[in-house]
Motif scaffolding. Structure first.
Motif, PDB file in Angstrom:
ATOM      1  N   ILE A   8       0.840  -1.210   0.000  1.00 32.80           N
ATOM      2  CA  ILE A   8       0.000   0.000   0.000  1.00 32.80           C
ATOM      3  C   ILE A   8       0.873   1.258   0.000  1.00 32.80           C
ATOM      4  O   ILE A   8       0.619   2.206  -0.744  1.00 32.80           O
ATOM      5  CB  ILE A   8      -0.962  -0.012   1.204  1.00 32.80           C
ATOM      6  CG1 ILE A   8      -1.973  -1.144   1.021  1.00 32.80           C
ATOM      7  CG2 ILE A   8      -1.679   1.322   1.368  1.00 32.80           C
ATOM      8  CD1 ILE A   8      -2.831  -1.431   2.222  1.00 32.80           C
ATOM      9  N   GLN A  36       1.297   4.241  -2.746  1.00 33.23           N
ATOM     10  CA  GLN A  36       1.167   5.669  -2.409  1.00 33.23           C
ATOM     11  C   GLN A  36       2.340   6.474  -2.949  1.00 33.23           C
ATOM     12  O   GLN A  36       2.181   7.566  -3.465  1.00 33.23           O
ATOM     13  CB  GLN A  36       1.085   5.844  -0.884  1.00 33.23           C
ATOM     14  CG  GLN A  36      -0.305   5.591  -0.365  1.00 33.23           C
ATOM     15  CD  GLN A  36      -0.345   5.378   1.132  1.00 33.23           C
ATOM     16  OE1 GLN A  36       0.685   5.209   1.769  1.00 33.23           O
ATOM     17  NE2 GLN A  36      -1.526   5.357   1.694  1.00 33.23           N
ATOM     18  N   GLY A  43      -6.585  -5.324  -7.237  1.00 32.15           N
ATOM     19  CA  GLY A  43      -7.561  -5.402  -6.156  1.00 32.15           C
ATOM     20  C   GLY A  43      -7.313  -4.333  -5.114  1.00 32.15           C
ATOM     21  O   GLY A  43      -8.223  -3.609  -4.714  1.00 32.15           O
ATOM     22  N   VAL A  44      -6.058  -4.231  -4.685  1.00 39.76           N
ATOM     23  CA  VAL A  44      -5.705  -3.241  -3.667  1.00 39.76           C
ATOM     24  C   VAL A  44      -5.925  -1.820  -4.205  1.00 39.76           C
ATOM     25  O   VAL A  44      -6.507  -0.965  -3.547  1.00 39.76           O
ATOM     26  CB  VAL A  44      -4.243  -3.437  -3.199  1.00 39.76           C
ATOM     27  CG1 VAL A  44      -3.772  -2.267  -2.349  1.00 39.76           C
ATOM     28  CG2 VAL A  44      -4.119  -4.734  -2.414  1.00 39.76           C
ATOM     29  N   PHE A  92      -9.588  -1.074  -4.282  1.00 39.06           N
ATOM     30  CA  PHE A  92     -10.309  -1.167  -3.013  1.00 39.06           C
ATOM     31  C   PHE A  92     -10.180   0.126  -2.207  1.00 39.06           C
ATOM     32  O   PHE A  92     -11.140   0.619  -1.642  1.00 39.06           O
ATOM     33  CB  PHE A  92      -9.758  -2.343  -2.195  1.00 39.06           C
ATOM     34  CG  PHE A  92     -10.448  -2.546  -0.864  1.00 39.06           C
ATOM     35  CD1 PHE A  92     -11.630  -3.274  -0.792  1.00 39.06           C
ATOM     36  CD2 PHE A  92      -9.924  -2.018   0.302  1.00 39.06           C
ATOM     37  CE1 PHE A  92     -12.276  -3.471   0.431  1.00 39.06           C
ATOM     38  CE2 PHE A  92     -10.558  -2.206   1.526  1.00 39.06           C
ATOM     39  CZ  PHE A  92     -11.734  -2.940   1.589  1.00 39.06           C
ATOM     40  N   TYR A  93      -8.980   0.667  -2.167  1.00 35.48           N
ATOM     41  CA  TYR A  93      -8.733   1.846  -1.340  1.00 35.48           C
ATOM     42  C   TYR A  93      -9.023   3.123  -2.120  1.00 35.48           C
ATOM     43  O   TYR A  93      -8.577   3.263  -3.269  1.00 35.48           O
ATOM     44  CB  TYR A  93      -7.285   1.852  -0.845  1.00 35.48           C
ATOM     45  CG  TYR A  93      -6.993   0.697   0.094  1.00 35.48           C
ATOM     46  CD1 TYR A  93      -7.350   0.782   1.426  1.00 35.48           C
ATOM     47  CD2 TYR A  93      -6.385  -0.466  -0.365  1.00 35.48           C
ATOM     48  CE1 TYR A  93      -7.093  -0.275   2.292  1.00 35.48           C
ATOM     49  CE2 TYR A  93      -6.128  -1.531   0.494  1.00 35.48           C
ATOM     50  CZ  TYR A  93      -6.493  -1.423   1.826  1.00 35.48           C
ATOM     51  OH  TYR A  93      -6.240  -2.462   2.680  1.00 35.48           O
ATOM     52  N   SER A  94      -9.729   4.036  -1.460  1.00 31.51           N
ATOM     53  CA  SER A  94     -10.220   5.191  -2.223  1.00 31.51           C
ATOM     54  C   SER A  94      -9.133   6.198  -2.596  1.00 31.51           C
ATOM     55  O   SER A  94      -9.331   7.020  -3.472  1.00 31.51           O
ATOM     56  CB  SER A  94     -11.339   5.887  -1.454  1.00 31.51           C
ATOM     57  OG  SER A  94     -10.837   6.364  -0.226  1.00 31.51           O
ATOM     58  N   THR A  95      -7.963   6.148  -1.958  1.00 28.14           N
ATOM     59  CA  THR A  95      -6.907   7.100  -2.307  1.00 28.14           C
ATOM     60  C   THR A  95      -6.395   6.901  -3.719  1.00 28.14           C
ATOM     61  O   THR A  95      -5.884   7.831  -4.326  1.00 28.14           O
ATOM     62  CB  THR A  95      -5.646   6.910  -1.423  1.00 28.14           C
ATOM     63  OG1 THR A  95      -6.014   6.344  -0.202  1.00 28.14           O
ATOM     64  CG2 THR A  95      -4.875   8.168  -1.271  1.00 28.14           C
ATOM     65  N   PHE A  96      -6.446   5.660  -4.192  1.00 28.17           N
ATOM     66  CA  PHE A  96      -5.751   5.361  -5.443  1.00 28.17           C
ATOM     67  C   PHE A  96      -6.587   5.657  -6.676  1.00 28.17           C
ATOM     68  O   PHE A  96      -7.794   5.481  -6.686  1.00 28.17           O
ATOM     69  CB  PHE A  96      -5.320   3.890  -5.460  1.00 28.17           C
ATOM     70  CG  PHE A  96      -4.363   3.554  -4.356  1.00 28.17           C
ATOM     71  CD1 PHE A  96      -3.188   4.269  -4.208  1.00 28.17           C
ATOM     72  CD2 PHE A  96      -4.643   2.529  -3.456  1.00 28.17           C
ATOM     73  CE1 PHE A  96      -2.299   3.977  -3.181  1.00 28.17           C
ATOM     74  CE2 PHE A  96      -3.763   2.228  -2.428  1.00 28.17           C
ATOM     75  CZ  PHE A  96      -2.588   2.959  -2.292  1.00 28.17           C
TER      76      PHE A  96
END
Lengths: 165, 634
Positions: free
Chosen positions: A36, A40, A70-71, A74-78
């Motif tokens: 993650i 970033q 998937g990652v 899934f995470y809204s930052t990306f």
């Protein structure tokens, strides 16, 4: 998050693989658990996650591309799509909501002629709604890049936008 | 650099830095540099002041954490040996130099000053002499401790926020920091540490309220490499107390984790912090580095056989990662999906090993428990909820900010005494606690003493401590829709009841807000709610219907108004109301007409105005602008 925009990012983003190696190996020890944070760092460099960088990352740390995808979704930052030069985060946390955050979002959408999650054609702005940036006492809050604009009024929105090129 | 080996070493540092903290040679200026202070302009004030007084020539400019009264940021504290300690409010860049001059010349402009301090010592230092004892207080300037916002507060978790420079480990030590840890390391058996935490009655401050000591004890019983994890993924919208501790007093968290590690028997710690809190990450990184420098983190700490180090991992914007199993999956670099907890994380958590997860505020309480003793700690609070709780008091309340109060204090005291009530003479409607999983508590329960169990009794919960005040202009159906929309976005999607159930609820609520509600919708929402509560996999799902169920329970009349009369009495759901001008109240001040973006309001000065409903887009600007309550919601 929508379509990865594969073709576009391959064409437009040049990847510095030496630097990518440095991020993967030196900053994050080639360790899968740091996936993650690697993403970033890549996004910090390129403003989004270019597919070639992800493919390279996948081979380097031995995590299947499907899992990285998937990652990344899934995470809204990306974001898998290129984003604007200025990222507007409109806070829609509860405190901002009860103090009229929704109206500010509508105004931003109207002024920029884009909807939540979209980027203007000239890549000047990307509008993203976020859930609480922890400045609840100053609601409604709009964050543009690293600047937080608190207690923003509907009528001030355009003036604030002008500051960002 | 010296390594800390004993209590003696701590005392030496403490003595040196106490002087800087309490008896500075120069005029000392502490500017509150936390996220909300920065948003209000504190960084610019700091830079300007630092430029004006570059090398401590008579004035030293310092940063500190959140002072708490966020409404009046930027807040700046100033003091000098033998003179009163004053807190100035709203000190933006243009005022900072004048403010410093105001203090040095002794003018003490009342308009700029929030108050003077009676006693700057923390809860932990009440056995040392009050450093401003003997300084004669200023007349006509309120004593800070008597200002309603502060006088009901007891600061334990926030004991150092706004007093120390968060980047200075020495100042933390000067406030008796790391003393509890060294004591635990040198003089206590791990079992005694756990016993002390058990005796204190400390319950997890992240929401569930599970007894911390019992969690530690269970984790310690399981074999394998044990991990100490700090949940700093404060995702509840409207809650920011953890951010404040992370930004204002990061060492209190590290010390709490160190004590937990010693008690449980662990050598690896992890802090999972929200990526949305860049300043918190920065402060944590600095704190970990300086703790390593003093040998408080690393191998053979303080010359013992105990080793412990901490890694900081950042999240990436997923609310569900506040759930323990999801957080641990995310720490492993995976998608943050929760799992069923038939095996608890204290047995098999991160990397399938025994893992102890507590939240920021919980760890921040631990050093105080050891130093003051569990028997002292239990004196505060209610039968089953001990100590204090930090709340972020926000929304439609006059004094927004962070407040730390003893458990058991009434909602009324928090909202009306500390918070100063509702602005603009509006009427209180509800207070929302517990984040998206909590509920809305109506006026009839304002006398309720706030603790873990009482809030559950009225259908809400403590949650992480967000307290959002709502007034007559807040539509409860819209609030329910808002939370369900939030949870729909944040549901990880792996179990059906949560994924499909929440979506179905949102559809019904959206219809109601658009004026398409129909008979039977309320019952359908209740049925869906019950199903989601019973069958969801994790806490996100099982608590997701709370906002809907409590608003139906306490504000059913608003649902009925939306469904049967097609009206939104609070003027929020646009298709269900329109504005009108009150002929008697309008005095023709022209403000509404000037502000209207659609030029829908016309009228001459000092004459009744007219609103053209064809042009009106229900934006509400006129309603907010009118000072005479002449714009009505119909």
């Amino acid at each position: 998050m929508s379509d990865p925009g594969l073709a576009e990012s391959i064409e437009t983003t040049e990847i510095d693989y030496m630097e990518l190696d440095r991020i993967i190996e030196e900053d994050f020890n080639n360790d899968k658990e740091n996936l993650i944070m690697m993403l970033q760092e890549i996004q910090r460099r390129y403003n989004h996650l270019p597919t070639p960088a992800l493919t390279y990352l996948s081979t380097s740390i031995g995590v299947p591309l499907s899992q990285i995808y998937g990652v990344a979704t899934f995470y809204s930052t990306f974001s898998l799509e290129p984003r604007g030069r200025n990222i507007i985060s409109i806070c829609l946390g509860t405190a901002c909501h009860v103090r009229g955050g929704e109206k500010i979002r509508e105004k931003l959408e109207e002024s920029l002629s884009i909807e939540d999650g979209e980027t203007t054609e000239d890549f000047r702005f990307t509008l993203e709604s976020v859930r609480c940036i922890g400045c609840c006492s100053l609601g409604p809050v709009v964050k543009i890049n690293e600047d937080t604009h608190g207690r923003i009024a509907y009528t001030e929105v355009d003036k604030v936008l002008e500051k960002y090129e | 650099m010296m390594k800390i080996e004993s209590t003696k070493d701590i005392e030496v540092i403490s003595e040196n830095y106490s002087k800087k903290l309490y008896y500075p040679e120069a005029v000392k200026v502490n500017i509150g540099i936390a996220s909300c202070g920065i948003a209000a302009g504190a960084q610019a004030s700091l830079e300007k002041a630092a430029k004006e007084f570059p090398d401590n020539n008579g004035v030293s400019i310092n940063q500190t954490g959140c002072i708490g009264f966020c409404e009046l940021e930027p807040l700046v504290e100033i003091f000098e040996k033998g003179k009163p300690r004053l807190l100035y409010k709203n000190i933006t860049e243009d005022k900072i130099l004048d403010m410093i001059q105001d203090y040095r010349e002794g003018n003490f402009n009342k308009k700029w000053i929030l108050g003077q301090m009676k006693d700057p010592r923390s809860f932990l230092e009440d056995d040392i002499q009050n450093p401003i004892a003997g300084v004669s207080p200023l007349e006509k300037i309120p004593i800070l401790e008597d200002v309603p916002f502060f006088n009901k507060q007891v600061k334990i978790a926030l004991r150092n926020c706004g007093y120390v420079d968060p980047d200075s480990i020495e100042e933390y030590i000067a406030r008796r920091g790391y003393q509890a840890f060294i004591q635990a390391l040198k003089d206590m058996e791990p079992k005694e540490i756990i016993q002390a935490v058990k005796d204190s009655g400390l319950r997890g401050r992240g929401g569930g309220g599970f007894p911390t000591g019992i969690k530690w004890e269970t984790c310690a019983k399981h074999n394998g490499e044990r991990y100490i994890i700090c949940n700093a993924d404060e995702g509840d919208p409207g809650a920011y107390m953890d951010r404040s501790i992370l930004e204002g007093d990061p060492h209190s968290i590290l010390e709490g984790m160190l004590i937990a590690a010693r008690g449980i028997g662990s050598s690896r710690g992890f802090i999972y912090v929200r990526n949305e809190y860049p300043l918190a990450v920065k402060r944590l990184v600095t704190a970990v580095k300086s703790a390593r420098r003093y040998g408080l983190l690393g191998d053979n700490i303080a010359g013992s056989d105990f080793s412990f180090d901490i890694k900081i991992s950042t999240g990436a914007g997923a609310f569900v990662c506040g759930e323990s199993t999801a957080l641990m999956a995310s720490l492993e670099g995976k998608v943050g999906r929760p799992r069923a907890k038939y095996i608890h994380t204290v047995e098999k958590g991160f990397r399938e090993n025994p893992s102890n997860l507590n939240t920021v505020e919980t760890y921040a309480n631990v050093p105080v428990i050891l130093l003051k003793g569990a028997d002292n700690y239990v004196k505060m609070g209610t039968t089953h909820s001990k100590g204090t709780k930090v709340f972020s008091l926000v929304g439609k309340v006059k004094h927004t900010g962070l407040v730390e109060v003893p458990m058991g204090i009434s909602l009324k005291e928090i909202v009306f005494d500390i918070g100063g009530g509702i602005p603009r003479k509006k009427k209180f409607k509800a207070v929302q606690t517990g984040g998206p999983s909590g509920g809305c508590i109506p006026e009839q329960f304002l006398g309720l003493g706030v603790d873990f169990d009482e809030l559950i009794k009225v259908g809400s919960m403590m949650g992480s401590g967000g307290m959002i005040v709502m007034d007559q202009d807040t539509c409860m159906v819209d609030v329910a829709r808002y939370f369900v929309d939030f949870l729909k976005e944040e549901s990880c999607g792996q179990c059906n009841p949560c994924r499909e159930g929440i979506t179905a609820m949102l559809d019904v609520l959206t219809d109601i807000c658009k004026g398409n509600g129909k008979e039977g919708d309320i019952e359908l929402l209740e049925e869906l709610g019950m199903m989601i509560q019973k069958f969801s996999l994790c806490g996100l799902g099982t608590s997701a219907p709370n906002p809907v169920l409590t608003t139906i329970l306490y504000f059913r009349d608003e649902y009925d108004a939306h469904i049967k009369d097609k009206k939104c009495p609070s003027g929020v759901c646009k298709p269900l109301f329109h504005y009108e001008i009150d002929e008697e109240a309008c005095n023709g001040c022209t403000l509404c007409a000037k502000r209207c973006p659609e030029e829908a309001i016309s009228g001459e000065k000092k004459k009744l105005h007219h609103l053209d409903l064809e042009k009106c887009i229900n934006c509400g600007i006129c309603y907010d602008a009118c000072k005479f309550d002449a714009i009505l919601i119909q």
